[in-house]
Motif scaffolding. Structure first.
Motif, PDB file in Angstrom:
ATOM      1  N   LEU A 291      41.298  36.035  45.253  1.00 41.79           N
ATOM      2  CA  LEU A 291      40.396  36.499  45.789  1.00 41.79           C
ATOM      3  C   LEU A 291      39.186  36.624  47.283  1.00 41.79           C
ATOM      4  O   LEU A 291      39.473  37.819  47.575  1.00 41.79           O
ATOM      5  CB  LEU A 291      39.133  36.462  44.865  1.00 41.79           C
ATOM      6  CG  LEU A 291      38.351  37.575  44.550  1.00 41.79           C
ATOM      7  CD1 LEU A 291      38.444  39.315  44.182  1.00 41.79           C
ATOM      8  CD2 LEU A 291      37.375  37.349  43.437  1.00 41.79           C
TER       9      LEU A 291
ATOM     10  N   THR B 257      44.774  44.504  50.515  1.00 39.32           N
ATOM     11  CA  THR B 257      45.148  44.584  49.572  1.00 39.32           C
ATOM     12  C   THR B 257      46.178  43.955  48.486  1.00 39.32           C
ATOM     13  O   THR B 257      46.536  44.237  47.769  1.00 39.32           O
ATOM     14  CB  THR B 257      45.781  46.071  49.950  1.00 39.32           C
ATOM     15  OG1 THR B 257      44.731  47.181  50.196  1.00 39.32           O
ATOM     16  CG2 THR B 257      46.207  46.890  48.521  1.00 39.32           C
TER      17      THR B 257
ATOM     18  N   ARG C 297      45.084  39.740  35.378  1.00 38.61           N
ATOM     19  CA  ARG C 297      45.336  40.547  34.006  1.00 38.61           C
ATOM     20  C   ARG C 297      47.115  40.056  32.876  1.00 38.61           C
ATOM     21  O   ARG C 297      46.826  40.987  31.899  1.00 38.61           O
ATOM     22  CB  ARG C 297      46.254  42.283  34.497  1.00 38.61           C
ATOM     23  CG  ARG C 297      44.859  43.116  34.904  1.00 38.61           C
ATOM     24  CD  ARG C 297      45.170  44.518  35.385  1.00 38.61           C
ATOM     25  NE  ARG C 297      44.016  44.646  35.770  1.00 38.61           N
ATOM     26  CZ  ARG C 297      43.227  45.660  34.929  1.00 38.61           C
ATOM     27  NH1 ARG C 297      43.574  46.148  34.325  1.00 38.61           N
ATOM     28  NH2 ARG C 297      42.151  46.034  35.620  1.00 38.61           N
TER      29      ARG C 297
ATOM     30  N   TRP D 191      41.631  48.420  46.080  1.00 37.02           N
ATOM     31  CA  TRP D 191      41.377  47.303  45.341  1.00 37.02           C
ATOM     32  C   TRP D 191      41.293  47.497  43.856  1.00 37.02           C
ATOM     33  O   TRP D 191      41.497  46.786  43.215  1.00 37.02           O
ATOM     34  CB  TRP D 191      39.466  47.094  45.164  1.00 37.02           C
ATOM     35  CG  TRP D 191      38.899  46.714  43.854  1.00 37.02           C
ATOM     36  CD1 TRP D 191      38.681  47.009  43.172  1.00 37.02           C
ATOM     37  CD2 TRP D 191      39.139  45.181  43.486  1.00 37.02           C
ATOM     38  NE1 TRP D 191      37.935  46.405  41.744  1.00 37.02           N
ATOM     39  CE2 TRP D 191      38.419  45.265  41.864  1.00 37.02           C
ATOM     40  CE3 TRP D 191      39.544  44.107  44.077  1.00 37.02           C
ATOM     41  CZ2 TRP D 191      38.822  44.020  41.697  1.00 37.02           C
ATOM     42  CZ3 TRP D 191      39.794  43.187  43.687  1.00 37.02           C
ATOM     43  CH2 TRP D 191      38.830  42.569  42.432  1.00 37.02           C
TER      44      TRP D 191
ATOM     45  N   GLY E 186      43.409  46.934  40.909  1.00 39.40           N
ATOM     46  CA  GLY E 186      41.736  46.009  39.922  1.00 39.40           C
ATOM     47  C   GLY E 186      40.875  47.542  39.237  1.00 39.40           C
ATOM     48  O   GLY E 186      41.020  48.516  38.891  1.00 39.40           O
ATOM     49  N   GLY E 187      39.447  46.677  38.986  1.00 38.28           N
ATOM     50  CA  GLY E 187      38.527  47.112  37.986  1.00 38.28           C
ATOM     51  C   GLY E 187      38.824  47.464  36.622  1.00 38.28           C
ATOM     52  O   GLY E 187      40.381  47.176  36.201  1.00 38.28           O
TER      53      GLY E 187
ATOM     54  N   PRO F  15      42.169  50.793  36.633  1.00 38.93           N
ATOM     55  CA  PRO F  15      43.844  51.381  37.831  1.00 38.93           C
ATOM     56  C   PRO F  15      44.355  51.976  38.157  1.00 38.93           C
ATOM     57  O   PRO F  15      44.897  52.240  36.607  1.00 38.93           O
ATOM     58  CB  PRO F  15      44.321  49.116  37.997  1.00 38.93           C
ATOM     59  CG  PRO F  15      44.379  48.653  35.966  1.00 38.93           C
ATOM     60  CD  PRO F  15      42.510  49.482  35.581  1.00 38.93           C
TER      61      PRO F  15
ATOM     62  N   ALA G  33      44.300  41.444  46.746  1.00 36.79           N
ATOM     63  CA  ALA G  33      43.944  42.286  45.731  1.00 36.79           C
ATOM     64  C   ALA G  33      44.184  41.932  44.297  1.00 36.79           C
ATOM     65  O   ALA G  33      44.538  42.035  43.390  1.00 36.79           O
ATOM     66  CB  ALA G  33      42.951  43.146  46.244  1.00 36.79           C
ATOM     67  N   ASN G  34      45.690  43.107  44.837  1.00 38.50           N
ATOM     68  CA  ASN G  34      46.597  42.379  43.541  1.00 38.50           C
ATOM     69  C   ASN G  34      47.379  42.233  43.423  1.00 38.50           C
ATOM     70  O   ASN G  34      47.698  42.040  41.819  1.00 38.50           O
ATOM     71  CB  ASN G  34      47.701  43.799  44.613  1.00 38.50           C
ATOM     72  CG  ASN G  34      47.708  45.625  44.668  1.00 38.50           C
ATOM     73  OD1 ASN G  34      46.224  45.456  44.740  1.00 38.50           O
ATOM     74  ND2 ASN G  34      47.934  45.437  45.521  1.00 38.50           N
TER      75      ASN G  34
ATOM     76  N   TYR H  68      45.811  38.875  42.886  1.00 37.25           N
ATOM     77  CA  TYR H  68      44.794  38.671  42.084  1.00 37.25           C
ATOM     78  C   TYR H  68      44.103  39.371  40.491  1.00 37.25           C
ATOM     79  O   TYR H  68      44.299  38.833  39.535  1.00 37.25           O
ATOM     80  CB  TYR H  68      42.878  38.192  42.560  1.00 37.25           C
ATOM     81  CG  TYR H  68      42.206  38.262  41.841  1.00 37.25           C
ATOM     82  CD1 TYR H  68      41.786  37.236  41.446  1.00 37.25           C
ATOM     83  CD2 TYR H  68      41.344  39.090  41.430  1.00 37.25           C
ATOM     84  CE1 TYR H  68      40.572  37.127  40.709  1.00 37.25           C
ATOM     85  CE2 TYR H  68      40.013  38.872  40.394  1.00 37.25           C
ATOM     86  CZ  TYR H  68      39.627  37.912  40.379  1.00 37.25           C
ATOM     87  OH  TYR H  68      38.623  37.968  39.494  1.00 37.25           O
ATOM     88  N   SER H  69      44.879  40.493  40.906  1.00 40.94           N
ATOM     89  CA  SER H  69      44.300  41.604  39.573  1.00 40.94           C
ATOM     90  C   SER H  69      45.450  41.195  38.487  1.00 40.94           C
ATOM     91  O   SER H  69      44.967  41.448  37.689  1.00 40.94           O
ATOM     92  CB  SER H  69      43.917  43.389  40.232  1.00 40.94           C
ATOM     93  OG  SER H  69      42.855  43.331  41.064  1.00 40.94           O
ATOM     94  N   ASP H  70      46.573  41.588  39.212  1.00 42.49           N
ATOM     95  CA  ASP H  70      48.267  41.750  38.053  1.00 42.49           C
ATOM     96  C   ASP H  70      48.137  40.058  37.403  1.00 42.49           C
ATOM     97  O   ASP H  70      47.928  39.726  36.110  1.00 42.49           O
ATOM     98  CB  ASP H  70      48.492  41.481  39.334  1.00 42.49           C
ATOM     99  CG  ASP H  70      49.413  43.032  39.288  1.00 42.49           C
ATOM    100  OD1 ASP H  70      48.544  43.858  38.469  1.00 42.49           O
ATOM    101  OD2 ASP H  70      49.618  43.444  40.358  1.00 42.49           O
TER     102      ASP H  70
END
Length: 355
Positions: free
Chosen positions: A143, A77, A88, A181, A185-186, A189, A80-81, A83-85
């Motif tokens: 990722l 997690t 973005r 995720w 993510g997505g 979120p 993943a955070n 990566y997503s942040d």
């Protein structure tokens, strides 16, 4: 990705939040199984439930598998955070705010009539976690680290399911992976809509704690259920402090956490109240054992010492953590809260083993 970056990405200071609920759940399971050794038949290796008694080897195996699920999933997690942040642009806002906040200087004379100002970093900036994607690490590498750790967590969970025969736990595990995720993510979120603190309470509290107890013992009791709520409050406080630290950058990035919605002052008060509730819960358990000590069949010096030591350390650490939050020392506060989680697990182990 370098080894130092990989270690930093795991957020090692927060891993106690994954260890503590498993520790608590395992302690509750051992206390439940204590009375079954001579009253129930021995569990088969690939079966389980509340109607048989597990061997110590089987219990230890399940405990380690539950620990693997919790820790690997937490690390997954975290990656993943990041990566997503990172993709973005949220971490880019944080980097910009960090640069803007560097206001401490050291003045140094360099010659007659000349003064040079040297920029220095404060404690928060020096100990803030590295934002991997924002610092230049390829997003695909971050990722990949998340996927590998998620796979390890799933492998541990599948092994526990095979041993116990509780196939419904696969649904719980899948829910945990999806929650990790979709936190940031997505396309939508939930962490950007203020539900991150609720998820931290649920998954690092009742889900991890009671999931461990059920996996090991097939059932739960009221002390473990109460402890799962308390450790969930600690996890909620940690994420709240983290979001309070990032309140400015989150607001700029459109991340509507509780801290952004409530404001810094109200969030600070809420965190202190949550810490006080944890301290009161531990104190109440200590009073209960003190009042009913003569009627407790399993009260021993060893378990009593664990209970008292853990209780005292939770109270002292909680007291200082409240001041750290109030004075804006957020990195210190998160480290202190991680210690509170471990001290509470020790206190609960002592309390539940004397009942």
């Amino acid at each position: 990705m370098q080894l130092s970056q990989l270690i930093s990405g795991t957020r090692p200071r927060t891993l106690a939040l994954g260890v503590a609920p498993v520790w608590i759940g395992a302690a509750g399971a051992w206390a439940l199984m204590r009375g079954r050794a001579h009253t129930l038949p021995q569990c088969a290796w690939a079966a389980g439930g509340a109607h048989c008694a597990s061997s110590p080897a089987r219990m230890t195996t399940l405990m380690l598998l539950c620990l693997g699920v919790a820790v690997f999933l937490q690390i997954a997690t975290n990656f993943a955070n990041d990566y997503s942040d990172g993709i973005r642009g949220t971490d880019a806002h944080r980097a910009a705010v960090a640069v803007a906040n560097r206001v401490e200087y050291v003045t140094r004379a360099t010659g007659p009539g000349e003064v040079e100002r040297e920029e220095t970093l404060d404690y928060e900036e020096l100990h803030a976690p590295t934002r991997l994607v924002a610092s230049g690490v390829p997003p695909r590498a971050v990722l990949t680290a998340a996927v590998v750790n998620a796979a390890l967590a799933c492998a541990c969970g599948l092994a526990a399911v095979v041993i116990t025969g509780y196939w419904w736990l696969l649904a719980v595990g899948a829910l945990c992976v999806l929650a990790g995720w979709f936190y940031v993510g997505g396309a939508h979120p939930y962490g950007y809509r203020g539900w991150g603190e609720v998820a931290a309470f649920v998954f690092f509290g009742p889900v991890a704690t009671l999931g461990t107890t059920v996996t090991m013992a097939g059932t739960v009791d009221w002390p473990t259920a109460c402890a799962s709520v308390v450790i969930g409050l600690v996890a909620l406080a940690v994420l709240s402090v983290n979001n309070l630290r990032d309140i400015r950058s989150d607001a700029q990035a459109g991340k509507r956490t509780w801290a952004v919605r409530l404001g810094a002052r109200a969030t600070t008060v809420c965190i202190i109240v949550v810490i006080a509730l944890v301290m009161l819960a531990v104190l109440a358990a200590g009073v209960y054992v003190g009042v009913h000590g003569s009627a407790l069949a399993h009260l021993t010096a060893g378990w009593g010492f664990c209970a008292v030591l853990g209780m005292v350390c939770v109270l002292l650490t909680g007291y200082f953590t409240c001041f750290e939050v109030a004075h804006g020392e957020y990195m210190r506060a998160m480290w202190s809260l991680a210690l509170i989680a471990l001290w509470f697990a020790l206190a609960f182990t002592g309390f539940v083993m004397v009942l």
